[in-house]
Design a protein around this motif. Structure first.
Motif, short mmCIF file in Angstrom:
data_model
loop_
_atom_site.label_atom_id
_atom_site.label_comp_id
_atom_site.label_asym_id
_atom_site.label_seq_id
_atom_site.Cartn_x
_atom_site.Cartn_y
_atom_site.Cartn_z
N GLY A 1 40.07 37.06 41.67
CA GLY A 1 41.29 37.81 42.00
C GLY A 1 41.72 37.63 43.44
O GLY A 1 42.88 37.86 43.78
N ALA A 2 40.80 37.23 44.28
CA ALA A 2 41.11 37.08 45.71
C ALA A 2 41.52 35.66 46.06
O ALA A 2 41.69 35.34 47.23
CB ALA A 2 39.89 37.50 46.54
N SER B 1 43.54 34.35 52.18
CA SER B 1 42.82 33.49 53.12
C SER B 1 41.79 34.27 53.93
O SER B 1 40.88 33.70 54.50
CB SER B 1 43.82 32.80 54.05
N ASP B 2 41.95 35.60 53.95
CA ASP B 2 41.08 36.43 54.78
C ASP B 2 39.74 36.69 54.09
O ASP B 2 39.46 37.79 53.64
CB ASP B 2 41.76 37.75 55.13
N ARG B 3 38.93 35.65 53.97
CA ARG B 3 37.69 35.73 53.21
C ARG B 3 36.76 36.84 53.69
O ARG B 3 36.03 37.43 52.91
CB ARG B 3 36.94 34.40 53.28
N GLY B 4 36.80 37.10 54.99
CA GLY B 4 35.88 38.06 55.58
C GLY B 4 35.94 39.45 54.97
O GLY B 4 34.94 40.15 54.90
N ASP C 1 36.37 44.65 50.05
CA ASP C 1 37.26 44.97 48.93
C ASP C 1 36.47 45.09 47.63
O ASP C 1 36.74 45.95 46.80
CB ASP C 1 38.32 43.88 48.78
N LEU C 2 35.51 44.18 47.48
CA LEU C 2 34.67 44.21 46.28
C LEU C 2 33.95 45.55 46.19
O LEU C 2 33.92 46.19 45.14
CB LEU C 2 33.66 43.06 46.37
N ALA D 1 43.61 40.96 44.93
CA ALA D 1 44.68 40.20 45.59
C ALA D 1 45.39 41.05 46.65
O ALA D 1 46.36 40.59 47.25
CB ALA D 1 45.66 39.68 44.55
N ARG D 2 44.91 42.27 46.85
CA ARG D 2 45.52 43.19 47.82
C ARG D 2 47.02 43.40 47.59
O ARG D 2 47.84 43.14 48.48
CB ARG D 2 45.32 42.69 49.24
N PRO D 3 47.38 43.87 46.40
CA PRO D 3 48.80 44.07 46.12
C PRO D 3 49.42 45.18 46.95
O PRO D 3 48.72 46.10 47.38
CB PRO D 3 48.80 44.46 44.64
N ARG D 4 50.73 45.08 47.13
CA ARG D 4 51.49 46.23 47.64
C ARG D 4 52.18 46.92 46.48
O ARG D 4 52.55 48.07 46.56
CB ARG D 4 52.52 45.77 48.67
#
Ligand SMILES: Nc1ncnc2c1ncn2[C@@H]1O[C@H](COP(=O)(O)OP(=O)(O)OP(=O)(O)O)[C@@H](O)[C@H]1O
Ligand SMILES: [Mg+2]
Length: 254
Positions: free
Chosen positions: A120-121, A125-128, A133-134, A171-174
């Protein structure tokens, strides 16, 4: 004087409604000769749950697919956060923050729960920050954490739906888009799903929920639209529509 005490700022907030986070205007979609969506307009406001309800074939899924860029729009504008996203390809719409939960709990059954969430990610690009988030998602769905190394294919229907939602959250949706997340699930699991949506929303996420389960959807919605044969026929707050005699006759069996 603070902004809150200032008479002019009080006036400004009471007279100017907040502009929508996402606004769809005059959306039309056709499949060949079939006009599935005939000039639909609606707004999603930041931090709210908005629902689009209607019967089989009314045009709900088509509206969502058009929003995600997965079917061609014949006409219409989509403004998201001040930007026109109507013409963007699907991956750029996702990257802009408008993310649809995979339809029909289409998790990847031969991958583990963890692997599904990691996928989902993929647009990020912000892998860190993925690990954090997980953890956040496992806090939201403890059942998924317990089974993080298990195959997604061995999860129950409700757990797969949770996984599909978790994957979209990675995916960090808004704005989170959902197409009938309650479909095919037992009533008690449906309650779970709707409670989860309320929890996610309480954390600030804007949600657009398409549902045939009209009663449940209207109960959690701040704003609601009814679609019939490709057109919006009613709109209001969830509470207003729950009390609307036309809605009660046509959709609530009362
Ligand atoms: N790929 C397609 N090709 C042709 N017609 C389609 C296609 N997908 C949907 N339709 C038609 O477009 C109309 C709207 O369908 P849509 O799937 O958007 O409705 P829906 O409200 O999501 O229905 P449901 O509640 O059954 O999921 C229907 O008449 C449907 O038959
Ligand atoms: Mg549908």
């Amino acid at each position: 004087m603070t902004a809150a005490q200032s008479p002019s700022s009080t006036l400004a907030t009471s007279t100017a409604p907040a502009s929508p986070l996402l606004q769809v205007e005059g959306l039309e979609v056709a499949y060949g000769h079939i006009e599935a969506v005939k000039g639909v307009s609606f707004e999603l406001h930041e931090g709210q749950i908005t629902t689009l309800v209607g019967a089989n074939g009314a045009g709900k899924s088509t509206t969502l697919l058009a929003l995600s860029g997965l079917v061609k729009k014949r006409a219409g504008r989509v403004r998201f956060d001040g930007r026109d996203i109507a013409a963007l390809p699907p991956h750029k719409i996702v990257r802009s923050g408008v993310v649809q939960v995979a339809e029909g709990r289409a998790t990847l059954t031969t991958l583990t729960v963890n692997e599904n969430l990691e996928l989902g990610a993929y647009t990020r690009s912000d892998r860190g920050e993925r690990a954090a988030d997980l953890e956040r998602i496992y806090t939201l769905f403890p059942r998924l954490k317990e089974r993080h190394n298990g195959l997604a294919g061995n999860l129950s229907g409700g757990e797969q739906q949770m996984l599909a939602i978790g994957r979209a959250l990675m995916a960090r949706p808004r704005v989170l888009l959902l197409d009938e997340p309650s479909m095919g699930l037992a009533p008690i699991i449906v309650q779970d799903i709707f409670r989860t949506l309320r929890d996610i929303n309480a954390q600030g996420l804007t949600i657009f929920l398409v549902e045939q389960n009209v009663r449940q959807a209207l109960r959690i919605a701040d704003r609601a639209y009814v679609i019939e044969t490709g057109e919006i026929v009613l709109q209001g707050s969830g509470r207003e529509l729950l009390g609307n005699p036309k809605v009660q006759d046509a959709y609530l069996g009362s």
